[in-house]
Design a protein around this motif. Sequence first.
Motif, short mmCIF file in Angstrom:
data_model
loop_
_atom_site.label_atom_id
_atom_site.label_comp_id
_atom_site.label_asym_id
_atom_site.label_seq_id
_atom_site.Cartn_x
_atom_site.Cartn_y
_atom_site.Cartn_z
N GLU A 1 0.80 -1.23 0.00
CA GLU A 1 0.00 0.00 0.00
C GLU A 1 0.83 1.28 0.00
O GLU A 1 0.33 2.34 -0.34
CB GLU A 1 -0.92 0.01 1.23
CG GLU A 1 -1.95 -1.11 1.26
CD GLU A 1 -3.01 -0.94 0.19
OE1 GLU A 1 -3.30 0.19 -0.21
OE2 GLU A 1 -3.53 -1.99 -0.28
N CYS A 2 2.08 1.20 0.42
CA CYS A 2 2.89 2.41 0.57
C CYS A 2 3.30 2.97 -0.79
O CYS A 2 4.08 2.35 -1.52
CB CYS A 2 4.13 2.09 1.40
SG CYS A 2 5.26 3.50 1.52
N LEU A 3 2.78 4.13 -1.13
CA LEU A 3 3.06 4.72 -2.45
C LEU A 3 4.47 5.30 -2.51
O LEU A 3 5.01 5.53 -3.59
CB LEU A 3 2.03 5.82 -2.76
CG LEU A 3 0.59 5.34 -2.90
CD1 LEU A 3 -0.34 6.52 -3.13
CD2 LEU A 3 0.46 4.33 -4.04
N ALA A 4 5.08 5.57 -1.35
CA ALA A 4 6.41 6.18 -1.33
C ALA A 4 7.53 5.15 -1.45
O ALA A 4 8.71 5.52 -1.52
CB ALA A 4 6.58 6.98 -0.04
N GLY A 5 7.17 3.88 -1.45
CA GLY A 5 8.20 2.84 -1.52
C GLY A 5 9.06 2.79 -0.26
O GLY A 5 10.24 2.42 -0.31
N ALA A 6 8.46 3.16 0.86
CA ALA A 6 9.21 3.19 2.12
C ALA A 6 9.16 1.87 2.88
O ALA A 6 9.81 1.72 3.90
CB ALA A 6 8.68 4.31 3.01
N ARG A 7 8.36 0.94 2.37
CA ARG A 7 8.25 -0.37 3.02
C ARG A 7 8.60 -1.46 2.02
O ARG A 7 8.17 -1.42 0.86
CB ARG A 7 6.82 -0.61 3.55
CG ARG A 7 6.35 0.40 4.59
CD ARG A 7 7.03 0.16 5.91
NE ARG A 7 6.68 1.16 6.90
CZ ARG A 7 5.82 0.95 7.90
NH1 ARG A 7 5.20 -0.20 8.00
NH2 ARG A 7 5.60 1.90 8.78
N GLU A 8 9.35 -2.44 2.50
CA GLU A 8 9.73 -3.56 1.61
C GLU A 8 9.88 -4.82 2.46
O GLU A 8 10.34 -4.73 3.61
CB GLU A 8 11.07 -3.24 0.93
CG GLU A 8 11.44 -4.21 -0.17
CD GLU A 8 12.86 -3.96 -0.70
OE1 GLU A 8 13.43 -4.88 -1.26
OE2 GLU A 8 13.38 -2.85 -0.52
N ILE A 9 9.50 -5.93 1.90
CA ILE A 9 9.70 -7.20 2.61
C ILE A 9 11.01 -7.82 2.12
O ILE A 9 11.21 -7.99 0.92
CB ILE A 9 8.52 -8.17 2.36
CG1 ILE A 9 7.23 -7.59 2.97
CG2 ILE A 9 8.81 -9.55 2.94
CD1 ILE A 9 7.27 -7.40 4.48
N ALA A 10 11.90 -8.11 3.07
CA ALA A 10 13.18 -8.75 2.73
C ALA A 10 13.01 -10.25 2.83
O ALA A 10 12.73 -10.78 3.91
CB ALA A 10 14.27 -8.27 3.70
#
Length: 304
Positions: free
Chosen positions: A93-102
């Motif tokens: 949902e984060c439009l800023a690309g501030a969250r990612e699953i490693a």
Amino acid sequence: MEKPTVFNIQKYSIHDGKGIRTTLFFKGCPLSCQWCHNPESQQYPVELLYYHERCTYCGTCVEVCPQKASVWDGRRIKVDREKCTACGVCADECLAGAREIAGKTYTVEELVAEAAKDQMFYEESGGGVTLSGGEVMCQDMDFIEALCKKLYRRGYSVNIDTCGEAPYENFARILPYVDVFLYDIKLMDPKKHETFVGVDNHRILENLIRLSQDGARINIRIPLIGGVNAEDGFIQDVIRFLQEHQIRTVGVNLLPYHNTGKSKYANLDRGYAEERYHVPPAEQMEHFRQMFQMSGFQNVKIGG
Ligand code: SF4
Ligand code: SF4
């Protein structure tokens, strides 16, 4: 067979063995090196990365998080790592690309298919596939053996980048399919090893001796960290050990410390003791290289 988690598939890699390679980074490691530049590789499960510098504080992650793990902290947002299940909803949902699953799980066939895309480059450069981490040798060995076997049967050179801290039987299982083991030596003093790395080096050095005796091709890799091991005494100890035990090396890589992983600690909300470590000067690295070379070692390089 348990599917391990892979946190990166790096294409066109030229630092993980001969030629152009595809490097598969497996997540999870038995060591906890204090200077680790891939902190997202240390834990086995998938994890959430939060790039604070990209965050616009729109609040979407707080609204969508099913665990209530993303919460307002004044005007900022923090992740409660105890509650976060790394479900990935906020990353979607984060439009800023501030969250990612490693991390992501793959089947053997999926990884082989991924590696096969660059077959042409392996043929032209003498490269292949490197299994790295984290630690490959602590994953489900049914999976790793099946993967190595399939890559080997396709004619790809298989390299294993390992810290050596695993049962020897794991190494013995895949030995027939491995071209070169890229084998780390971090410290020679067992107590210092335990302090900086989390375990002593007894099994690591034992495995190195056994691998050599069993005919493995071994490339020694030594991370050199100012403030930890970048000193003549350590290099002399390594040389003495390799010579005394007649370790058959195909090369030695001296890897100067860098702190490019610093920001990743913040992304995982973990601390990093960077002031303790520094990059060894180029002249000192060259001096270490010459120490190996003058002791009769071939193919001694600074860098990967
Ligand atoms: S959704 Fe993304 S940009 Fe918005 S507050 Fe959360 S992390 Fe920041
Ligand atoms: S990964 Fe899932 S549990 Fe973790 S903060 Fe994001 S939405 Fe919440």
